[in-house]
Scaffold this active site. Structure first.
Site, PDB file in Angstrom:
ATOM      1  N   ARG A  82       0.834  -1.210   0.000  1.00 44.84           N
ATOM      2  CA  ARG A  82       0.000   0.000   0.000  1.00 44.84           C
ATOM      3  C   ARG A  82       0.870   1.262   0.000  1.00 44.84           C
ATOM      4  O   ARG A  82       0.532   2.256  -0.636  1.00 44.84           O
ATOM      5  CB  ARG A  82      -0.950  -0.028   1.206  1.00 44.84           C
ATOM      6  CG  ARG A  82      -2.040   1.030   1.133  1.00 44.84           C
ATOM      7  CD  ARG A  82      -3.095   0.829   2.193  1.00 44.84           C
ATOM      8  NE  ARG A  82      -2.547   0.990   3.528  1.00 44.84           N
ATOM      9  CZ  ARG A  82      -3.217   0.719   4.661  1.00 44.84           C
ATOM     10  NH1 ARG A  82      -4.459   0.269   4.600  1.00 44.84           N
ATOM     11  NH2 ARG A  82      -2.661   0.893   5.831  1.00 44.84           N
ATOM     12  N   LYS A 184      -2.633   6.501   1.324  1.00 44.01           N
ATOM     13  CA  LYS A 184      -2.414   7.049   2.667  1.00 44.01           C
ATOM     14  C   LYS A 184      -1.519   8.285   2.568  1.00 44.01           C
ATOM     15  O   LYS A 184      -0.384   8.298   3.054  1.00 44.01           O
ATOM     16  CB  LYS A 184      -1.821   5.950   3.563  1.00 44.01           C
ATOM     17  CG  LYS A 184      -2.466   5.929   4.927  1.00 44.01           C
ATOM     18  CD  LYS A 184      -2.228   4.647   5.656  1.00 44.01           C
ATOM     19  CE  LYS A 184      -2.236   4.830   7.139  1.00 44.01           C
ATOM     20  NZ  LYS A 184      -3.377   5.556   7.709  1.00 44.01           N
ATOM     21  N   GLU A 220     -16.058   6.334   4.919  1.00 42.00           N
ATOM     22  CA  GLU A 220     -15.297   5.887   6.088  1.00 42.00           C
ATOM     23  C   GLU A 220     -15.182   7.027   7.077  1.00 42.00           C
ATOM     24  O   GLU A 220     -15.803   8.076   6.897  1.00 42.00           O
ATOM     25  CB  GLU A 220     -13.933   5.361   5.656  1.00 42.00           C
ATOM     26  CG  GLU A 220     -13.061   6.356   4.928  1.00 42.00           C
ATOM     27  CD  GLU A 220     -11.684   5.792   4.598  1.00 42.00           C
ATOM     28  OE1 GLU A 220     -11.164   4.949   5.339  1.00 42.00           O
ATOM     29  OE2 GLU A 220     -11.114   6.234   3.592  1.00 42.00           O
TER      30      GLU A 220
END
Ligand code: PLP
Ligand code: COI
Length: 341
Positions: A82, A184, A220
């Site tokens: 990721r 992220k 989220e």
């Protein structure tokens, strides 16, 4: 190895400076060998890419002491990949995935005295991050980068441990279609700060973000994905291209299906159907699984039958099984546990 003299059971989710961190620099098109250092400070040029244009991404993972005394990390290969996705999207050089796992191993070994003991309720949080480090004034990627991993012992992310949370449906957006919601990037968190401060001022624990295009679908929170449980015990989780692909959520879907024999569904979840669920939880490395008791949508109160005092029964089973796997009480699927020592 003698552990640090810390009141492990009363740690919150904060920064405690540990003895060692990992650092590697990218210069002239290549990463150096990387090393462990004791220096917690970074000296940067005033015009560094990260300071001017927020060219930075990070990861979050935890090291656990297992029941039989090993130190392990949960699925670091997924954090490595990721982080590589985040780097590519932000035009940063990828930190090689195998080296990422070696760096995690080295930095946890060096900080062994800081890994909370089994049963203490605390863990060692690992924060890999990278940023553009050389001067950049025109809007363009930096040429030089630093990759680091810091470690800090942590307790529960939300004050009150497993007490159900109250959420607000936010009027702010976290991510845009074709934006950076699925990586992220530090910038995603910078723009969520006003929303979380506002929510806290109003007495809420967290925000529920909806999709910014239609404002009808659940996305989220600022730092965790959602899990819902239907009245007939099915686990449902929102599918969206603009949320972070949580490693905890992906693992919980396997746990629900393979360990608990539950039906699972990853699909679009509309805010209008949330009132029909029996349980709701937030999942993530920091959040683990934090139960949600109430969501307030512009004056409409959605109260889950699981209530405001305890986790719902399915959420609890998911929590117990996942943490059981992480702490070595329950056998893990192949490849999920990276043993440090
Ligand atoms: N969503 C956001 C925005 C996050 O910051 C995090 C934390 O990393 C998560 C979800 C949960 O992801 P993971 O389970 O990989 O920690
Ligand atoms: C994590 O769960 O590791 C996160 O990064 C979430 C939050 C602390 C930003």
């Amino acid at each position: 190895m003698e552990k640090k003299n810390i009141d492990w059971g009363n740690l919150g989710f904060g920064y405690v400076q540990t003895d060692y961190r990992y650092v590697s620099n990218f210069k002239n098109g290549a990463w150096d060998d990387g090393e462990i250092t004791t220096d917690a400070n970074i000296v940067l040029n005033e015009c560094a890419g990260v300071l001017q244009y927020a060219q930075t991404a990070f990861e979050g993972m935890k090291a656990y002491t297992t029941e039989d005394g090993h130190i392990v990390v949960f699925r670091p290969d997924l954090n490595a990949s990721r982080m590589a996705d985040s780097a590519r999207r932000l035009e940063m050089p990828v930190f090689p995935e195998e080296k990422f796992i070696e760096a995690v191993t080295e930095v946890v070994k060096a900080n062994e005295a800081w890994v909370p003991p089994y049963g203490s309720g605390a863990t060692l949080y690992l924060r890999p991050y990278m940023f553009g480090s050389n001067p950049v004034i025109g809007v363009k990627p930096a040429d030089e980068y630093q990759f680091r991993i810091l470690c800090t012992p942590v307790g529960p992310y939300f004050k009150g441990g497993v007490k159900p949370l109250t959420l607000k449906v936010s009027d702010f957006d976290r991510a845009a279609p074709c934006g950076t919601g699925n990586i992220k990037a530090g910038l995603n968190y910078a723009m969520s700060l006003h929303a979380i401060v506002t929510a806290h001022h109003e007495g809420y624990d967290e925000n529920m973000y909806l999709d910014s295009k239609t404002r009808t679908k659940v996305e989220e929170t600022g730092g965790a994905n959602f899990l819902f449980v239907t009245k007939d015990g099915k686990v449902v989780t929102p599918k969206s291209d603009t949320i972070l692909p949580s490693i905890t959520r992906r693992s919980l879907l396997v746990v629900a299906k393979e360990y608990l024999g539950l039906e699972v569904e990853e699909r679009e979840v509309y805010i209008d159907e949330v009132k029909d669920f029996a349980e709701c939880g937030l999942c993530g490395t920091a959040a683990v699984i934090s139960p949600v008791g109430k969501i307030v949508n512009h004056g409409e109160e959605i109260c889950f039958p699981s209530g405001m005092t305890e986790m719902g029964p399915v959420t609890k089973k998911l929590y117990d099984t996942l943490t059981g796997i992480q702490m070595g009480r329950i056998e893990a699927p192949e490849g999920w546990i990276h043993v440090i020592k």
